[in-house]
Motif scaffolding. Structure first.
Motif, mmCIF file in Angstrom:
data_model
loop_
_atom_site.group_PDB
_atom_site.id
_atom_site.type_symbol
_atom_site.label_atom_id
_atom_site.label_comp_id
_atom_site.label_asym_id
_atom_site.label_seq_id
_atom_site.Cartn_x
_atom_site.Cartn_y
_atom_site.Cartn_z
ATOM 1 N N THR A 140 -5.877 2.578 -4.070
ATOM 2 C CA THR A 140 -7.240 2.072 -3.938
ATOM 3 C C THR A 140 -7.926 2.739 -2.744
ATOM 4 O O THR A 140 -7.254 3.198 -1.812
ATOM 5 C CB THR A 140 -7.245 0.545 -3.718
ATOM 6 N N PRO A 141 -9.261 2.801 -2.761
ATOM 7 C CA PRO A 141 -9.973 3.396 -1.625
ATOM 8 C C PRO A 141 -9.865 2.518 -0.389
ATOM 9 O O PRO A 141 -9.626 1.311 -0.484
ATOM 10 C CB PRO A 141 -11.419 3.481 -2.121
ATOM 11 N N GLY A 142 -10.026 3.120 0.772
ATOM 12 C CA GLY A 142 -9.969 2.338 2.003
ATOM 13 C C GLY A 142 -9.967 3.205 3.237
ATOM 14 O O GLY A 142 -10.031 4.431 3.168
ATOM 15 N N LEU A 143 -9.878 2.548 4.392
ATOM 16 C CA LEU A 143 -9.801 3.238 5.673
ATOM 17 C C LEU A 143 -8.353 3.624 5.923
ATOM 18 O O LEU A 143 -7.460 2.784 5.817
ATOM 19 C CB LEU A 143 -10.307 2.323 6.794
ATOM 20 N N VAL A 144 -8.120 4.876 6.251
ATOM 21 C CA VAL A 144 -6.747 5.369 6.411
ATOM 22 C C VAL A 144 -6.506 5.753 7.861
ATOM 23 O O VAL A 144 -6.838 6.850 8.300
ATOM 24 C CB VAL A 144 -6.471 6.581 5.493
ATOM 25 N N GLY A 145 -5.933 4.825 8.611
ATOM 26 C CA GLY A 145 -5.623 5.097 10.007
ATOM 27 C C GLY A 145 -4.171 4.818 10.296
ATOM 28 O O GLY A 145 -3.303 5.054 9.468
ATOM 29 N N GLY A 146 -3.913 4.283 11.480
ATOM 30 C CA GLY A 146 -2.547 3.940 11.832
ATOM 31 C C GLY A 146 -1.769 5.111 12.408
ATOM 32 O O GLY A 146 -2.269 6.220 12.549
ATOM 33 N N VAL A 179 -1.881 10.318 10.623
ATOM 34 C CA VAL A 179 -1.406 11.260 11.634
ATOM 35 C C VAL A 179 -0.464 12.311 11.062
ATOM 36 O O VAL A 179 -0.599 13.513 11.311
ATOM 37 C CB VAL A 179 -0.693 10.496 12.783
ATOM 38 N N ASP A 180 0.516 11.859 10.273
ATOM 39 C CA ASP A 180 1.587 12.745 9.810
ATOM 40 C C ASP A 180 1.119 14.021 9.116
ATOM 41 O O ASP A 180 1.712 15.092 9.325
ATOM 42 C CB ASP A 180 2.530 11.979 8.874
ATOM 43 N N PRO A 181 0.067 13.959 8.266
ATOM 44 C CA PRO A 181 -0.364 15.199 7.609
ATOM 45 C C PRO A 181 -0.717 16.308 8.590
ATOM 46 O O PRO A 181 -0.503 17.500 8.297
ATOM 47 C CB PRO A 181 -1.593 14.762 6.801
ATOM 48 N N PHE A 218 -5.348 -1.417 12.190
ATOM 49 C CA PHE A 218 -5.387 -0.325 11.215
ATOM 50 C C PHE A 218 -5.039 -0.775 9.806
ATOM 51 O O PHE A 218 -5.332 -0.091 8.823
ATOM 52 C CB PHE A 218 -4.477 0.828 11.661
ATOM 53 N N LYS A 219 -4.416 -1.960 9.682
ATOM 54 C CA LYS A 219 -4.109 -2.500 8.356
ATOM 55 C C LYS A 219 -4.032 -4.015 8.450
ATOM 56 O O LYS A 219 -3.991 -4.598 9.543
ATOM 57 C CB LYS A 219 -2.792 -1.936 7.810
#
Length: 448
Positions: free
Chosen positions: A257-263, A268-270, A328-329
């Motif tokens: 699902t769409p959303g804010l991707v932080g944490g 970070v890992d990519p 972040f989640k």
């Protein structure tokens, strides 16, 4: 008697370096079966743990009070252990390059206190090669010992999912690796003491390092695709959640699902993987494209908030917007690399004041890191718009009537259009409320 046998017979200890969301559950779990030293450079954090206060909310206060693990910020205590697990964060710099300072610092500290015959296992997320090419030389230099002769190393990527009470350390398969067969066998058996789901023995340390970064990169790309679809469907006037619900009836449709991707992981890992790719002359196409989309979603949410406020005839400069949720989640106190801050910063660019509330986040930490004063629930009132940014369980218990009570009901009607002026702007980022009901109640409702 090898190191594994000495550990299970409590003749040697396990040390966990870094007692955050990953290290603390490790220390507490291992302490149930063997002797454990939990080390962290933060004296305040260690003090909390010694007092039975779990600031991570990962193991709980009772588990901390009952554990036999020795929590310490005295690095010399590390000399009492022979099996060391390094679980410190690996963030990124402002320019999106890897920040290896925490893992380098932990390696220096450990190296000074490393005993002959030890095994060091890194759990921190890194790009392939860091363990052997960056960490080992530090350990050798600081200890005066030789890797392979005096001590050995391995890598076992953490798979902790903060706030997740279902997928825990014990029931997630653990990837393990070692520099040779002997170290691999010992490392695997040590982790099998606490990981009921079993372990996967990777062919090499670099394979294990690579496996970790692609796990989160894959998820990042899939969410980026959902976010791009949301942008497209928003322009087409189609509800994204309804589209995904329909598409999800096919057996092989992936449930993202769409959303804010932080944490500290997915956001970070990519960049660790693409950094290493750049080093060897390859410029990422898909991974960086996904990152670009996800990094811009906070700004996108803010822009759509302003658009709806304009539609509702709200005065933008000086307006008050409630932001519900900062971590972040959901259901997790971790505010590291939260993308909600991007929403707040973008609204500030428009001269909008934000009232931020979060029942999970630590107020002192939020103020120290972001300079934001977390408000009490009763202080969230007379606002011009509401953004439900993080769907904590506490917010899921609210009704649309509860949300309605947060708004400023003393509107100055512009152009005499009361039907527009009475609309309440509600940004439900993850779509936890019923859209049709909200619109029938007079909300100007928007979601990703």
């Amino acid at each position: 008697m090898n190191l594994y046998e000495k550990i299970i017979n409590k003749k040697e200890k396990i040390a966990v370096i870094g007692l955050g969301y990953v290290g603390l559950p490790l220390a507490v779990s291992f302490a149930k079966v063997t002797d454990v030293i939990g080390f962290d450079i933060s004296k305040d954090k260690v003090k909390n743990y010694l007092n039975g206060i779990d600031v991570t909310k990962e193991v709980g206060n009772e588990a901390l009070k009952e554990t036999t693990a020795l929590f310490t910020s005295n690095e010399e205590d590390l000399r009492k252990a022979k099996f060391h697990i390094v679980a410190v964060p690996t963030p990124i710099n402002k320019d999106k390059t890897p920040n290896l300072n925490p893992v380098i610092g932990a390696s220096k500290t450990l190296g000074k206190n490393l005993a002959k015959g030890s095994i060091v296992v890194y759990e921190s997320t890194v790009y392939p090669g860091v363990t052997e090419e960056v960490c080992v030389p530090i350990l050798e230099r600081e200890s005066g010992l030789k890797c392979g002769l005096d001590f050995k190393v391995g890598y076992s990527p953490e798979r902790i999912n903060p706030g997740d009470k279902v997928h825990r350390l014990e029931n997630i398969v653990k990837v393990v690796s070692g520099m040779d067969e002997e170290s691999l066998d010992i490392i695997a058996k040590v982790y099998e003491l606490v990981v009921q789901a079993g372990v996967h023995r990777a062919e090499s340390i670099k394979v294990a390092e690579a496996a970790k970064v692609i796990e989160n990169s894959q998820r990042d790309i899939n969410i980026a695709f959902m976010n791009e679809l949301s942008i497209i469907f928003n322009k087409l006037g189609i509800d994204t959640k309804s589209v995904l619900k329909a598409a999800g009836t096919k057996w092989n449709f992936l449930n993202f699902t769409p959303g804010l991707v932080g944490g500290h992981c997915i956001g970070v890992d990519p960049y660790y993987l693409t950094y290493k790719a750049e080093e060897i002359g390859y410029h990422s196409q898909i991974i960086l494209a996904g990152r670009k989309i996800n990094d811009n979603m906070g700004k996108y949410v803010a822009e759509n908030t302003v658009k709806l406020m304009i539609k509702a005839n709200k005065q933008i400069k000086g307006a008050k917007v409630a932001v519900l949720g900062l971590t972040f989640k959901e259901n997790c106190p971790d505010v590291r690399n939260t993308k909600v801050i991007d929403i707040i910063n973008e609204l500030k660019e428009y001269g909008i004041n934000t009232l931020v509330h979060d029942p999970q986040a630590d107020k002192n930490e939020v103020f120290d890191v972001y300079g934001i004063d977390i408000k009490e629930a009763e202080d969230i009132k007379d606002v011009d718009a509401v953004i439900l940014a993080v769907p904590h369980e506490e917010y899921k218990e609210l009704t649309l009537e509860d949300i309605s009570s947060l708004y400023n009901n003393n509107y100055a009607h512009i152009n005499g259009n009361k039907d527009i002026d009475d609309k309440k702007v509600f940004i439900d980022v993850k779509g936890i409320f019923n859209r049709n009901k909200a619109e029938k109640m007079g909300y100007l409702y928007w979601r990703l």
